[in-house]
Write an enzyme that holds these catalytic residues in place. Structure first.
Site, PDB file in Angstrom:
ATOM      1  CB  CYS A  27      65.428  60.347  73.552  1.00  0.00           C
ATOM      2  SG  CYS A  27      65.861  58.716  72.915  1.00  0.00           S
ATOM      3  NE  ARG A  52      68.395  64.619  76.608  1.00  0.00           N
ATOM      4  CZ  ARG A  52      69.038  64.299  77.733  1.00  0.00           C
ATOM      5  NH1 ARG A  52      69.846  65.174  78.270  1.00  0.00           N
ATOM      6  NH2 ARG A  52      68.887  63.128  78.298  1.00  0.00           N
ATOM      7  CD1 TRP A 100      71.948  59.450  69.278  1.00  0.00           C
ATOM      8  CD2 TRP A 100      71.880  57.587  70.493  1.00  0.00           C
ATOM      9  NE1 TRP A 100      73.168  58.835  69.160  1.00  0.00           N
ATOM     10  CE2 TRP A 100      73.152  57.685  69.893  1.00  0.00           C
ATOM     11  CE3 TRP A 100      71.613  56.481  71.301  1.00  0.00           C
ATOM     12  CZ2 TRP A 100      74.147  56.734  70.085  1.00  0.00           C
ATOM     13  CZ3 TRP A 100      72.606  55.542  71.494  1.00  0.00           C
ATOM     14  CH2 TRP A 100      73.860  55.658  70.888  1.00  0.00           C
ATOM     15  CG  ASN A 126      66.231  58.953  77.357  1.00  0.00           C
ATOM     16  OD1 ASN A 126      66.843  58.125  76.698  1.00  0.00           O
ATOM     17  ND2 ASN A 126      66.826  59.876  78.092  1.00  0.00           N
ATOM     18  N   GLY A 127      65.365  55.521  77.183  1.00  0.00           N
ATOM     19  CA  GLY A 127      65.853  54.411  77.997  1.00  0.00           C
ATOM     20  C   GLY A 127      65.622  53.092  77.275  1.00  0.00           C
ATOM     21  CD  GLU A 509      89.475  67.156  75.314  1.00  0.00           C
ATOM     22  OE1 GLU A 509      89.365  65.974  75.692  1.00  0.00           O
ATOM     23  OE2 GLU A 509      88.502  67.842  74.926  1.00  0.00           O
ATOM     24  CE  LYS A 513      86.393  68.799  72.618  1.00  0.00           C
ATOM     25  NZ  LYS A 513      86.411  67.555  73.289  1.00  0.00           N
ATOM     26  CD  GLU A 516      84.236  65.010  70.698  1.00  0.00           C
ATOM     27  OE1 GLU A 516      83.174  64.459  71.024  1.00  0.00           O
ATOM     28  OE2 GLU A 516      84.908  65.663  71.499  1.00  0.00           O
ATOM     29  CG  HIS A 532     109.010  52.963  74.218  1.00  0.00           C
ATOM     30  ND1 HIS A 532     110.067  52.168  74.632  1.00  0.00           N
ATOM     31  CD2 HIS A 532     109.166  54.143  74.872  1.00  0.00           C
ATOM     32  CE1 HIS A 532     110.798  52.823  75.517  1.00  0.00           C
ATOM     33  NE2 HIS A 532     110.278  54.032  75.679  1.00  0.00           N
ATOM     34  CE  LYS A 635      77.708  68.702  76.115  1.00  0.00           C
ATOM     35  NZ  LYS A 635      79.123  68.936  75.782  1.00  0.00           N
TER      36      LYS A 635
HETATM   37  C1  AGP Z   1      83.795  65.148  74.714  1.00  0.00           C
HETATM   38  O1  AGP Z   1      83.919  66.148  73.705  1.00  0.00           O
HETATM   39  C2  AGP Z   1      82.649  64.206  74.460  1.00  0.00           C
HETATM   40  N1  AGP Z   1      81.435  64.890  74.264  1.00  0.00           N
HETATM   41  C3  AGP Z   1      82.585  63.088  75.495  1.00  0.00           C
HETATM   42  O2  AGP Z   1      83.848  62.460  75.538  1.00  0.00           O
HETATM   43  C4  AGP Z   1      82.220  63.522  76.926  1.00  0.00           C
HETATM   44  O3  AGP Z   1      83.270  64.270  77.496  1.00  0.00           O
HETATM   45  C5  AGP Z   1      82.011  62.247  77.767  1.00  0.00           C
HETATM   46  O4  AGP Z   1      80.940  61.536  77.202  1.00  0.00           O
HETATM   47  C6  AGP Z   1      81.713  62.546  79.241  1.00  0.00           C
HETATM   48  O5  AGP Z   1      80.514  63.271  79.330  1.00  0.00           O
HETATM   49  P1  AGP Z   1      80.129  63.923  80.761  1.00  0.00           P
HETATM   50  O6  AGP Z   1      81.213  64.909  81.093  1.00  0.00           O
HETATM   51  O7  AGP Z   1      78.800  64.563  80.536  1.00  0.00           O
HETATM   52  O8  AGP Z   1      80.073  62.806  81.758  1.00  0.00           O
END
Ligand code: AGP
Length: 640
Positions: A27, A52, A100, A126-127, A509, A513, A516, A532, A635
């Site tokens: 949060c 967040r 969140w 938060n938590g 990667e 992208k 997500e 395989h 994030k």
């Molecule tokens: C990547 O686009 C995502 N937002 C997610 O995989 C992110 O890289 C992962 O949660 C790690 O976050 P961090 O680098 O803040 O530890």
């Protein structure tokens, strides 16, 4: 910087996490006390933290001896509409929260802040309060009426009880924190304690912004950077009391606490969109500067590396006999690429592990193992728990992180900060490229310290690394065909990604992208794995992105992946080929050919990833998706 108390910073001992780990949400929290209109400051701060978590939002202000609060499900805009319809009284002390959800649906009742029954205490959190059920039944037995499904609400009632006996909000918070189990950031106000905001943290982010006659609390410095860039990191199990005239920090036991001051080196404008439709577009465009900034000051006039900030003595680095990289998501993909560079340049065995799996497999660690924890936010709980486990086993930990003052670097033996600037979009882009740069620097530095790489080799590799920022810029200037291609594929359900060597993590990667952002099935494979099993997925017009290694140097890899392209094309795939300029061997088999500048093999991910970022962003936009805040994500994943 006027403060009543500021002790010198001491190293935080490895905290006891035997309480186990549960979900802790991500949060956004803001607290303010000073001379400005608290509501204006808090709402503006929440806007910078909405990435967040954005299931609901709420605020509370103290005015004329009373407390007024408002909270609404949905995005911050819903709360702002509520406040326009039913304004709160003006006050100069307040708190706010964007949520969140974990416990309880994202509705008005479960939104923060939570109040006691008398409406005198407000708390944002938060938590997870892991023993909230037991506390809830205790409170109910004592006649408290709890109105939400959340764990947070028990804190507001406990705080009201503690305040009525302690008569001091900070002391009341300390008493309550001593009863709580779990990971939490708490910020609270009490109508009977005007001009005071109190906060507490355990395993969850909280930073203090120190102003002149005003002070701030937030889960992230972005919330108050428009007002001050002087900040204080809080340590584990600490309570902070904010007043206009200063800040007091103690442990949960009431003893004055250790803190560390620091100056935030980026300004508020850097956290704005600067004219782009999305933060993600801005952050993609910032990549050349982010790469250059991450190299800045780390290479001397003779082309040798100067990484004094990596505070692990050279003799220790020379004794390292194994390296283990731990990370999540995109950071994990950076670690996969780092493995190739580290082993090639240092000849030290290097493992790469998903942080969430690492400590559960009982890894073999000892003082000669160097663990590298890669994290943009520095708050990812999986990665934090992995590094804590490594340190408990006696290994040294080097963090690669983009967020100054965050938990992961604070609990590591050393840190190499990336200088990407604030990355607000949930989908990581510039942080990824700067993580790669930092990993290359660490690998070359290890080579330099251990003598496995000689001065002239390092100088030439560093020079090539220094040229990359210009090459990333060059790629960004050729992305219009990639955007057109993405728009043309917006109705597709699946895209596959293939790569070999360092192109394989790039394929992963690119797939992440697309997952997500476009919410579609996207999967990355090592191209050599096609036969395989995955080749069974190939069907007519299925888009397949192929990241082709340079034809120079490791041409055997290049020839094999050209064969792979022919194999999938023969089965109807629509081949989208990323290949370096001048590589004509791939042209006959590419339905779409995306050119990237020629680079050394190990550095290619720095340019090959960029088209995949642009592709995913554009396809998501074409689908009408929310690019900066994709559904279900946040994030900073302070979740385990
Ligand atoms: C990547 O686009 C995502 N937002 C997610 O995989 C992110 O890289 C992962 O949660 C790690 O976050 P961090 O680098 O803040 O530890």
């Amino acid at each position: 910087m006027s403060q009543r108390h500021r002790a010198s910073w001491a190293r935080v001992p490895v905290p006891d996490c035997s309480a186990g780990r549960k979900l802790t949400p991500m949060c956004g929290i803001v607290g303010y006390v000073g001379g400005q209109n608290a509501l204006d400051v808090v709402i503006a701060g929440l806007k910078r933290l909405e990435y967040r978590g954005y299931d609901s939002a709420g605020v509370a202000v103290l005015a004329d001896g009373s407390l007024a609060a408002a909270k609404k499900a949905g995005k911050l805009a819903n709360l702002e509409k509520e406040l326009a319809d039913r304004p709160l009284p003006t006050g100069t002390t307040g708190i706010g929260h964007t949520r969140w959800a974990t416990h309880g649906a994202p509705n008005d009742a479960n939104a923060h802040p939570h109040l006691d029954n008398a409406g005198r205490v407000a708390v944002v959190h938060n938590g997870i309060i892991e023993n909230f059920a037991e506390l809830r039944s205790e409170l109910t037995d004592r006649g408290h009426e709890l109105l939400s499904e959340t764990d947070t609400e028990v804190v507001s009632h406990l705080l009201a009880e503690a305040y009525s006996s302690a008569g001091d909000l900070a002391e009341a918070m300390r008493q309550v924190c001593r009863r709580l189990e779990g990971a939490f950031t708490l910020v609270a106000v009490d109508a009977d304690a005007p001009d005071v905001v109190v906060g507490a943290r355990r395993n969850s982010p909280l930073v203090v912004g120190v102003g002149d006659g005003e002070n701030f609390l937030a889960s992230d410095v972005a919330a108050f950077i428009a007002h001050t860039r002087d900040a204080i990191e809080l340590g584990q199990d600490q309570v902070v009391e904010l007043r206009r005239e200063g800040v007091t920090v103690t442990g949960f036991d009431g003893e004055l606490g250790d803190v560390r001051e620091y100056h935030i080196d980026w300004d508020a404008s850097a956290a704005e969109k600067a004219g782009y439709d999305y933060f993600m577009l801005k952050e993609i465009a910032e990549q050349p500067k982010a790469v250059a900034d991450t190299l800045l000051g780390r290479i001397d006039a003779n082309g040798r590396l100067v990484l004094d900030e990596v505070r692990i003595p050279a003799y220790v680095l020379r004794e390292i006999d194994k390296i283990v990289i731990v990370a999540c998501g995109t950071a994990f993909h950076a670690g996969m690429i780092a493995k190739y560079a580290i082993e090639h340049w240092t000849r030290v065995p290097c493992e790469i592990e998903l942080a969430s799996e690492f400590r559960y497999r009982d890894p073999i660690l000892d003082p000669r193992t160097l663990v590298i924890a890669i994290s943009q936010s520095g708050e990812t709980m999986d990665t934090l728990m992995a590094l804590r486990h490594a340190r408990e086993q006696g290994s040294r930990v080097l963090a690669i992180c983009n967020t100054n003052g965050s938990t992961i670097p604070r609990e590591s033996d050393a840190v190499l900060y990336t200088h990407a600037g604030p990355e607000v979009a949930v989908a990581s882009t510039k942080a990824f490229l700067t993580q790669l740069v930092a990993c290359y620097l660490v690998a070359l530095y290890l080579g330099q310290v251990r003598g496995t790489k000689w001065g002239d080799e390092i100088v030439s590799l560093v020079r090539e690394l220094s040229d990359i920022a210009k090459q990333v810029e060059q790629v960004l200037g050729t992305m219009e065909p990639v955007r057109e291609l993405a728009r043309s594929l917006k109705d597709k359900n699946t895209v596959l990604f293939l790569g070999r060597h360092v192109g394989y993590p790039v394929a992963l990667e690119g797939a992440l992208k697309l997952k997500e952002l476009a919410y579609m099935h996207a999967e990355g494979f090592a191209a050599g794995e096609l036969k395989h099993g995955p080749i069974a997925l190939i069907e007519d017009d299925l888009p397949v992105v192929v990241v082709v290694p340079s034809p120079r140097g490791r041409s055997v890899l290049h020839d094999k992946i050209v064969s792979n392209i022919q194999e999938i094309r023969a089965r109807g795939a629509r081949t989208i080929v990323i290949a370096e300029e001048g590589d004509e061997a791939v042209a006959p088999y590419a339905d779409h050919l995306i050119r990237i500048p020629a680079t050394p093999t190990l550095l290619q991910p720095l340019v090959a990833t960029v088209p995949l970022q642009v592709f995913a962003c554009e396809l998501a936009t074409a689908r009408g998706n929310e690019v900066d805040q994709p559904r279900n994500l946040a994030k900073s994943v302070t979740v385990e």
